[in-house]
Design an enzyme around this catalytic site. Structure first.
Site, PDB file in Angstrom:
ATOM      1  N   CYS A 180       0.836  -1.212   0.000  1.00 12.91           N
ATOM      2  CA  CYS A 180       0.000   0.000   0.000  1.00 12.91           C
ATOM      3  C   CYS A 180       0.872   1.263   0.000  1.00 12.91           C
ATOM      4  O   CYS A 180       1.439   1.606  -1.024  1.00 12.91           O
ATOM      5  CB  CYS A 180      -0.959  -0.027   1.196  1.00 12.91           C
ATOM      6  SG  CYS A 180      -2.366   1.115   1.014  1.00 12.91           S
ATOM      7  N   HIS A 306      -3.474  -4.979  -0.044  1.00 16.28           N
ATOM      8  CA  HIS A 306      -2.903  -5.570   1.157  1.00 16.28           C
ATOM      9  C   HIS A 306      -2.930  -7.096   1.068  1.00 16.28           C
ATOM     10  O   HIS A 306      -3.875  -7.736   1.529  1.00 16.28           O
ATOM     11  CB  HIS A 306      -3.696  -5.125   2.390  1.00 16.28           C
ATOM     12  CG  HIS A 306      -3.485  -3.702   2.772  1.00 16.28           C
ATOM     13  ND1 HIS A 306      -2.494  -3.307   3.653  1.00 16.28           N
ATOM     14  CD2 HIS A 306      -4.129  -2.571   2.390  1.00 16.28           C
ATOM     15  CE1 HIS A 306      -2.537  -1.992   3.804  1.00 16.28           C
ATOM     16  NE2 HIS A 306      -3.526  -1.518   3.047  1.00 16.28           N
ATOM     17  N   GLU A 308      -1.362  -9.240   2.769  1.00 17.06           N
ATOM     18  CA  GLU A 308      -1.280  -9.893   4.080  1.00 17.06           C
ATOM     19  C   GLU A 308      -2.649 -10.292   4.622  1.00 17.06           C
ATOM     20  O   GLU A 308      -2.774 -11.226   5.430  1.00 17.06           O
ATOM     21  CB  GLU A 308      -0.558  -8.989   5.099  1.00 17.06           C
ATOM     22  CG  GLU A 308      -1.278  -7.716   5.502  1.00 17.06           C
ATOM     23  CD  GLU A 308      -1.020  -6.519   4.609  1.00 17.06           C
ATOM     24  OE1 GLU A 308      -1.226  -5.377   5.057  1.00 17.06           O
ATOM     25  OE2 GLU A 308      -0.626  -6.731   3.436  1.00 17.06           O
TER      26      GLU A 308
END
Length: 332
Positions: A180, A306, A308
Site C-alpha cells: 500500500c 494488502h 497480508e
C-alpha cells in the site's frame, strides 16, 4: 447463566484424570467433554493437541451430527515444518509504529506463513523508519537482513526514511516487498532517483509537490474527511504476462483487498515506466496501478492492495512466498 456442554481448560501442564472427573462432576458435563488446552510451543500445535482428546467428535456428538475422523495430515506436516526449520532468515519491517508491533501483526504472520512453506524460521527486525532518514544509519540497519518489508500507513512522518530503505533495497538487490503506502513510496523513490523527477512526492505529504506522482483517487477529489470514503474491500487486478507477480500467483487475473485513498498519478505513469519500473498489475479498466516491480532484481515487488489480509498458515500468500524464496536464496 447457560449450562456448559463442553469445558475447555487452559493449562500450562497436563490435567490428571481425577481432576478432570472432578471438573466434570462440579460443572455438570460429561467426562469426555472436559478438554485440556495446554500451552504449546506454537499456536498451530493446539488443534493437534485438542484432537488427541477427540475434541471434534465431542462437538459433533453434542450437535447430533454423525461422528467422523478429521484429516489433519496437512496440518501435521505444517507443524513439522514450523518445529524443524532448515534455516533462519532475518527480515526487516521498516515502519513508524514499530513500538506497537501489533499494528503490523497481519504482516508478521504472513511472513511466518511463507517461511513455513519454505522450511524457514522468520526472525523480525523492527526498524523505525525515522531512524533511516540518515543514509549511513539506514545502511547500517539493513546490512544484516535478508529482506525488507515497507508496510502500509498514513501520514508524512517517517516517509523520507522509508524512501531511503527502498533505495538501499533497489541498489543492493535486497529482496523488498512494499504494501500500500510501501508501493507508493517505491514509486516516489524511483521517480526521484531514476526517472529524473527530482521533486516527486505524494500529494498526501506535500500538496504543492513539483511532481505529485501519487495523488488522490479521482473519485476522492471532492470528498471532505475520511469516513467511509476510502477504496475498501476486494477488487480485481490484471497482472502482466510473464511478470514476477504473475509467475508468483500462477495466473493473470486476481482479486485482492484494498484500503487507501491515494494512487499512482497516471500523468506520470509512462515517464516512470519508460525509466524501467514495471507496472505489472493494473485494475481491469487500466486506471489504477496495483503492482510495480523491477524484473532484473531477485525480488522487488510492491502492491497497492494488502496481500497480508489473505494469507493463511496452510495457504501463504504468493507475494510473501516470493519474498521469502528470495531471502532464502540471499542467505545461501
Amino acid at each position: 447463566g447457560l449450562q456448559p456442554e463442553i469445558l475447555v481448560c487452559r493449562t500450562s501442564k497436563a490435567i490428571p484424570k481425577t481432576e478432570k472427573e472432578k471438573l466434570a462432576l462440579f460443572c455438570s458435563v460429561a467426562k469426555d467433554a472436559v478438554i485440556e488446552c495446554r500451552d504449546m510451543k506454537s499456536i498451530y500445535e493446539v488443534p493437534l493437541a485438542l484432537e488427541e482428546q477427540n475434541f471434534a467428535n465431542v462437538v459433533l456428538k453434542l450437535l447430533q451430527t454423525p461422528e467422523q475422523k478429521p484429516d489433519l495430515t496437512a496440518w501435521t506436516k505444517l507443524v513439522e515444518r514450523i518445529n524443524h526449520p532448515k534455516s533462519t532468515i532475518k527480515i526487516a519491517i521498516a515502519g513508524k509504529y514499530t513500538k506497537l508491533s501489533d499494528a503490523y501483526i497481519s504482516v508478521v504472520e504472513a511472513l511466518k506463513h511463507a517461511g513455513y512453506a519454505n522450511e524457514a524460521a522468520v526472525e523480525i527486525k523492527w526498524i523505525n523508519s525515522e531512524d533511516c532518514v540518515d543514509w549511513e544509519n539506514c545502511k547500517a540497519l539493513l546490512k544484516d537482513v535478508q529482506a525488507v518489508v515497507v508496510p502500509g500507513g498514513f501520514g508524512v512522518r517517517g516517509i523520507e526514511g522509508k524512501l531511503n530503505v527502498i533505495k538501499y533495497a533497489r541498489e543492493n538487490n535486497l529482496p523488498f516487498l512494499g504494501l500500500c503506502l510501501g508501493m507508493q513510496c517505491a514509486v516516489i523513490e524511483y521517480a526521484r532517483n531514476v526517472a529524473g523527477l527530482k521533486g516527486a512526492n505524494s500529494a498526501e505529504f506535500d500538496e504543492h509537490a513539483e511532481y505529485p506522482v501519487i495523488d488522490l483517487m479521482l473519485e476522492q477529489k471532492n470528498v471532505q474527511g475520511y469516513g467511509g470514503t476510502m477504496r475498501l474491500g476486494a477488487y480485481d487486478c490484471v497482472l502482466k504476462k510473464g511478470s514476477k507477480a504473475a509467475k508468483a500467483y500462477g495466473k493473470e487475473k486476481i482479486s485482492e483487498r484494498h484500503r487507501h485513498r491515494y494512487e499512482v498519478n497516471n500523468e506520470y505513469l509512462k515517464q516512470i515506466a519508460d525509466a524501467g519500473l514495471v507496472f505489472s498489475g493494473m485494475s481491469p479498466d487500466g486506471m489504477l496501478a496495483e503492482v510495480v516491480e523491477l524484473p532484473k532484481l531477485d525480488w522487488f515487488v510492491a502492491s497497492q492492495f494488502h496481500p497480508e489480509f489473505k494469507s493463511r498458515p496452510d495457504k501463504p500468500h504468493p507475494l510473501f512466498i516470493g519474498l521469502i524464496e528470495a531471502a532464502v536464496k540471499r542467505l545461501k
